[in-house]
Design an enzyme around this catalytic site. Structure first.
Site, PDB file in Angstrom:
ATOM      1  N   SER A 247       4.879 -71.941  37.927  1.00 57.51           N
ATOM      2  CA  SER A 247       4.824 -72.960  38.974  1.00 57.51           C
ATOM      3  C   SER A 247       5.687 -74.155  38.575  1.00 57.51           C
ATOM      4  O   SER A 247       5.951 -74.376  37.387  1.00 57.51           O
ATOM      5  CB  SER A 247       3.371 -73.424  39.184  1.00 57.51           C
ATOM      6  OG  SER A 247       3.335 -74.548  40.045  1.00 57.51           O
ATOM      7  N   HIS A 248       6.086 -74.930  39.573  1.00 58.75           N
ATOM      8  CA  HIS A 248       6.805 -76.170  39.275  1.00 58.75           C
ATOM      9  C   HIS A 248       5.867 -77.229  38.701  1.00 58.75           C
ATOM     10  O   HIS A 248       6.325 -78.254  38.207  1.00 58.75           O
ATOM     11  CB  HIS A 248       7.471 -76.703  40.540  1.00 58.75           C
ATOM     12  CG  HIS A 248       8.730 -75.978  40.892  1.00 58.75           C
ATOM     13  ND1 HIS A 248       8.766 -74.642  41.225  1.00 58.75           N
ATOM     14  CD2 HIS A 248      10.028 -76.397  40.926  1.00 58.75           C
ATOM     15  CE1 HIS A 248      10.009 -74.271  41.478  1.00 58.75           C
ATOM     16  NE2 HIS A 248      10.792 -75.314  41.296  1.00 58.75           N
ATOM     17  N   SER A 249       4.580 -76.997  38.782  1.00 59.30           N
ATOM     18  CA  SER A 249       3.591 -77.957  38.277  1.00 59.30           C
ATOM     19  C   SER A 249       2.724 -77.300  37.210  1.00 59.30           C
ATOM     20  O   SER A 249       2.137 -76.235  37.440  1.00 59.30           O
ATOM     21  CB  SER A 249       2.707 -78.438  39.426  1.00 59.30           C
ATOM     22  OG  SER A 249       1.545 -79.066  38.932  1.00 59.30           O
TER      23      SER A 249
ATOM     24  N   ASP B 181       5.853 -69.695  42.326  1.00 61.07           N
ATOM     25  CA  ASP B 181       5.506 -70.454  43.526  1.00 61.07           C
ATOM     26  C   ASP B 181       6.691 -70.703  44.447  1.00 61.07           C
ATOM     27  O   ASP B 181       6.577 -70.571  45.651  1.00 61.07           O
ATOM     28  CB  ASP B 181       4.804 -71.772  43.154  1.00 61.07           C
ATOM     29  CG  ASP B 181       5.642 -72.707  42.309  1.00 61.07           C
ATOM     30  OD1 ASP B 181       6.751 -72.324  41.884  1.00 61.07           O
ATOM     31  OD2 ASP B 181       5.183 -73.846  42.070  1.00 61.07           O
TER      32      ASP B 181
ATOM     33  N   SER C  83      13.204 -71.346  43.109  1.00 64.10           N
ATOM     34  CA  SER C  83      13.847 -71.615  41.824  1.00 64.10           C
ATOM     35  C   SER C  83      12.990 -71.133  40.655  1.00 64.10           C
ATOM     36  O   SER C  83      13.503 -70.863  39.566  1.00 64.10           O
ATOM     37  CB  SER C  83      14.160 -73.104  41.684  1.00 64.10           C
ATOM     38  OG  SER C  83      12.982 -73.875  41.810  1.00 64.10           O
TER      39      SER C  83
END
Length: 235
Positions: free
Chosen positions: A12-14, A70, A73
């Site tokens: 995930s980006h987070s 997610d 990228s």
């Protein structure tokens, strides 16, 4: 390397999202090999080649690794990480296009029950509502599709849980059904599919129709009947 359970990496980006998903999935798949690969190396928003690579290594026990992402990228980062793996390891890693949360939880429960790499991939894809094209027959089998001389068992049980068949008991039900070789169907859904079971929306008092076909059909129906009648420890 061979054997061992299928592992899962959540990209995930987070970091909070990836770690939170591990926490949620852990409630239903306590022994599954799960890794969070969220955020950048310095804790920012983004994805990290190093974290994805480390996650794959951490959960790879030889049976394969499923990677869920997610955003687009994140998939690119995961694909780059795969490019740097040894050929033998890369061959057993799958990046699956499926909803991160729903697919991750479904895949985790499938991995917990000892399902194969193809079956875990199919469980993740089921969250997108797509046909499980790569799944073996046992993933989507119906109670009436087998040979006519195949042992058959059936029962109808009333659900006792005050909160219905929510995520935790549904996962327990799927884990129990997955212990048996028989194809098991509950109210028309594959009893070994978490999302399939939860999509039934069974509430307290609902009738649960169990059907099983296979060598251990009777044992499967008896075990699942007992589990439902027990109220999953929360009735």
């Amino acid at each position: 390397m061979s054997g061992g359970p299928v592992g899962l990496v959540f990209v995930s980006h987070s970091a909070l999202i990836a770690e939170g998903l591990v926490d949620v999935a852990r409630q239903m798949a306590p022994d599954a090999a799960l890794a969070a690969a969220g955020g950048t190396d310095d804790g920012g928003i983004g994805t990290s080649f190093a974290l994805v690579s480390a996650g794959i290594t951490a959960v790879d026990a030889g049976a394969g690794v499923v990677v869920l992402c997610d955003l687009g990228s994140a998939i690119l980062t995961a694909e780059t990480a795969l490019d740097f793996l040894d050929d033998a390891v890369r061959a057993r890693v799958r990046i699956v296009d499926a909803p991160l949360v729903e697919g991750g939880v479904a895949a985790a429960v499938a991995a917990q029950t000892g399902r194969s790499l193809d079956e875990v991939v199919a469980a993740a894809r089921s969250a997108a509502g797509r046909p499980d094209m790569d799944a073996p027959r046992t993933e989507t089998g119906s109670a009436t599709a087998g040979p006519t001389d195949m042992p058959h068992a059936a029962a109808t049980v009333r659900l006792r849980n005050k909160d219905g068949l929510h995520a935790r008991p549904a996962a327990e039900f799927v884990r129990s059904a997955s212990r048996f070789a028989a194809n098991v169907v509950v109210n028309g859904k594959d009893a070994k599919s978490l999302l399939g079971i939860m999509s039934l929306g069974l509430v307290k008092g609902a009738e649960v129709h169990l059907q099983a076909d296979g060598v251990d059909a009777e044992d499967a129906v008896q075990a699942l009947t007992s589990l439902i009648e027990s109220g999953f420890g929360e009735a």
